[in-house]
Design a protein around this motif. Structure first.
Motif, PDB file in Angstrom:
ATOM      1  N   MET A   2     -53.537   0.816  70.301  1.00  0.00           N
ATOM      2  CA  MET A   2     -52.273   1.534  70.148  1.00  0.00           C
ATOM      3  C   MET A   2     -51.708   1.380  68.734  1.00  0.00           C
ATOM      4  O   MET A   2     -51.069   2.296  68.211  1.00  0.00           O
ATOM      5  N   HIS A   3     -51.962   0.242  68.126  1.00  0.00           N
ATOM      6  CA  HIS A   3     -51.544   0.005  66.742  1.00  0.00           C
ATOM      7  C   HIS A   3     -52.191   1.054  65.836  1.00  0.00           C
ATOM      8  O   HIS A   3     -51.530   1.696  65.015  1.00  0.00           O
ATOM      9  N   ALA A   4     -53.497   1.259  66.005  1.00  0.00           N
ATOM     10  CA  ALA A   4     -54.222   2.238  65.202  1.00  0.00           C
ATOM     11  C   ALA A   4     -53.769   3.659  65.523  1.00  0.00           C
ATOM     12  O   ALA A   4     -53.640   4.501  64.624  1.00  0.00           O
ATOM     13  N   VAL A   5     -53.493   3.951  66.799  1.00  0.00           N
ATOM     14  CA  VAL A   5     -53.038   5.285  67.191  1.00  0.00           C
ATOM     15  C   VAL A   5     -51.695   5.601  66.552  1.00  0.00           C
ATOM     16  O   VAL A   5     -51.474   6.725  66.065  1.00  0.00           O
ATOM     17  N   LEU A   6     -50.770   4.631  66.531  1.00  0.00           N
ATOM     18  CA  LEU A   6     -49.460   4.885  65.923  1.00  0.00           C
ATOM     19  C   LEU A   6     -49.566   5.186  64.426  1.00  0.00           C
ATOM     20  O   LEU A   6     -48.923   6.106  63.926  1.00  0.00           O
ATOM     21  N   ALA A  62     -57.510  11.468  62.307  1.00  0.00           N
ATOM     22  CA  ALA A  62     -58.798  10.931  62.755  1.00  0.00           C
ATOM     23  C   ALA A  62     -59.347   9.921  61.744  1.00  0.00           C
ATOM     24  O   ALA A  62     -59.846   8.850  62.116  1.00  0.00           O
ATOM     25  N   GLY A  63     -59.240  10.242  60.464  1.00  0.00           N
ATOM     26  CA  GLY A  63     -59.707   9.311  59.431  1.00  0.00           C
ATOM     27  C   GLY A  63     -58.898   8.028  59.399  1.00  0.00           C
ATOM     28  O   GLY A  63     -59.456   6.920  59.297  1.00  0.00           O
ATOM     29  N   VAL A  64     -57.580   8.151  59.495  1.00  0.00           N
ATOM     30  CA  VAL A  64     -56.721   6.963  59.491  1.00  0.00           C
ATOM     31  C   VAL A  64     -56.979   6.127  60.741  1.00  0.00           C
ATOM     32  O   VAL A  64     -57.037   4.898  60.671  1.00  0.00           O
ATOM     33  N   PHE A  65     -57.169   6.770  61.889  1.00  0.00           N
ATOM     34  CA  PHE A  65     -57.464   6.025  63.114  1.00  0.00           C
ATOM     35  C   PHE A  65     -58.758   5.229  62.960  1.00  0.00           C
ATOM     36  O   PHE A  65     -58.808   4.047  63.316  1.00  0.00           O
ATOM     37  N   ALA A  66     -59.784   5.863  62.419  1.00  0.00           N
ATOM     38  CA  ALA A  66     -61.064   5.163  62.249  1.00  0.00           C
ATOM     39  C   ALA A  66     -60.911   3.954  61.327  1.00  0.00           C
ATOM     40  O   ALA A  66     -61.403   2.862  61.638  1.00  0.00           O
ATOM     41  N   MET A  67     -60.210   4.129  60.217  1.00  0.00           N
ATOM     42  CA  MET A  67     -60.023   3.020  59.281  1.00  0.00           C
ATOM     43  C   MET A  67     -59.172   1.905  59.875  1.00  0.00           C
ATOM     44  O   MET A  67     -59.516   0.727  59.769  1.00  0.00           O
ATOM     45  N   MET A  68     -58.069   2.280  60.503  1.00  0.00           N
ATOM     46  CA  MET A  68     -57.167   1.260  61.040  1.00  0.00           C
ATOM     47  C   MET A  68     -57.775   0.553  62.239  1.00  0.00           C
ATOM     48  O   MET A  68     -57.623  -0.665  62.380  1.00  0.00           O
ATOM     49  N   PHE A  69     -58.470   1.270  63.104  1.00  0.00           N
ATOM     50  CA  PHE A  69     -59.096   0.623  64.251  1.00  0.00           C
ATOM     51  C   PHE A  69     -60.150  -0.368  63.785  1.00  0.00           C
ATOM     52  O   PHE A  69     -60.233  -1.488  64.290  1.00  0.00           O
TER      53      PHE A  69
END
Length: 149
Positions: free
Chosen positions: A91-95, A127-134
């Protein structure tokens, strides 16, 4: 015989354990939690107002739009900085992904981009930010969101 030295009666100074990698103290970090979102918000608001103005004259409505955009961006950014670390890594990455995608899509829309292109760009950025943050949270935290040891 050895005797203990007398203890001074002055106030005892307590020192917190310091992080050897920290460049600034706790006071600077507290100030940065407010100053950084405000400064980034001002840049974002100026950028959005400049996109909307499209090289035309600066008007009062344009200034109002820029300041309201900056205020909204800074408030959401501060809320995200306060809330997101308390969540699980997914959820952290999703936000962060949603925040980034919405911000980029909104900026693109202000430069007379179509709604579909703005949405597509926002989804690609998200999508790119989610991949990096996750990946970052997955490699630096355990499943509950605490730093991995």
């Amino acid at each position: 015989m050895a005797h203990a030295a007398p203890r001074s009666r002055g106030p005892v100074e307590r020192t917190e354990p310091t992080d050897p990698t920290a460049l600034f103290g706790p006071r600077a970090h507290r100030a940065a939690k407010v100053a950084v979102p405000v400064l980034i918000g001002l840049v974002y608001g100026y950028w959005a107002a400049a996109n909307r103005r499209d090289a035309g004259p600066v008007t009062g409505w344009n200034l109002l739009f820029g300041f309201l955009t900056a205020l909204a961006f800074a408030l959401v950014f501060m809320a995200l900085l306060a809330l997101a670390p308390k969540l699980r890594r997914e959820m952290h990455a999703v936000l962060w992904a949603a925040f980034s995608g919405i911000a980029v899509g909104f900026l693109f829309n202000q430069s007379d981009g179509s709604v579909l292109r703005s949405t597509a760009l926002g989804l690609v950025v998200a999508a790119g930010v989610f991949a990096m943050m996750f990946y970052r949270f997955y490699t630096h935290e355990d499943a509950t969101g605490h730093p991995a040891t």
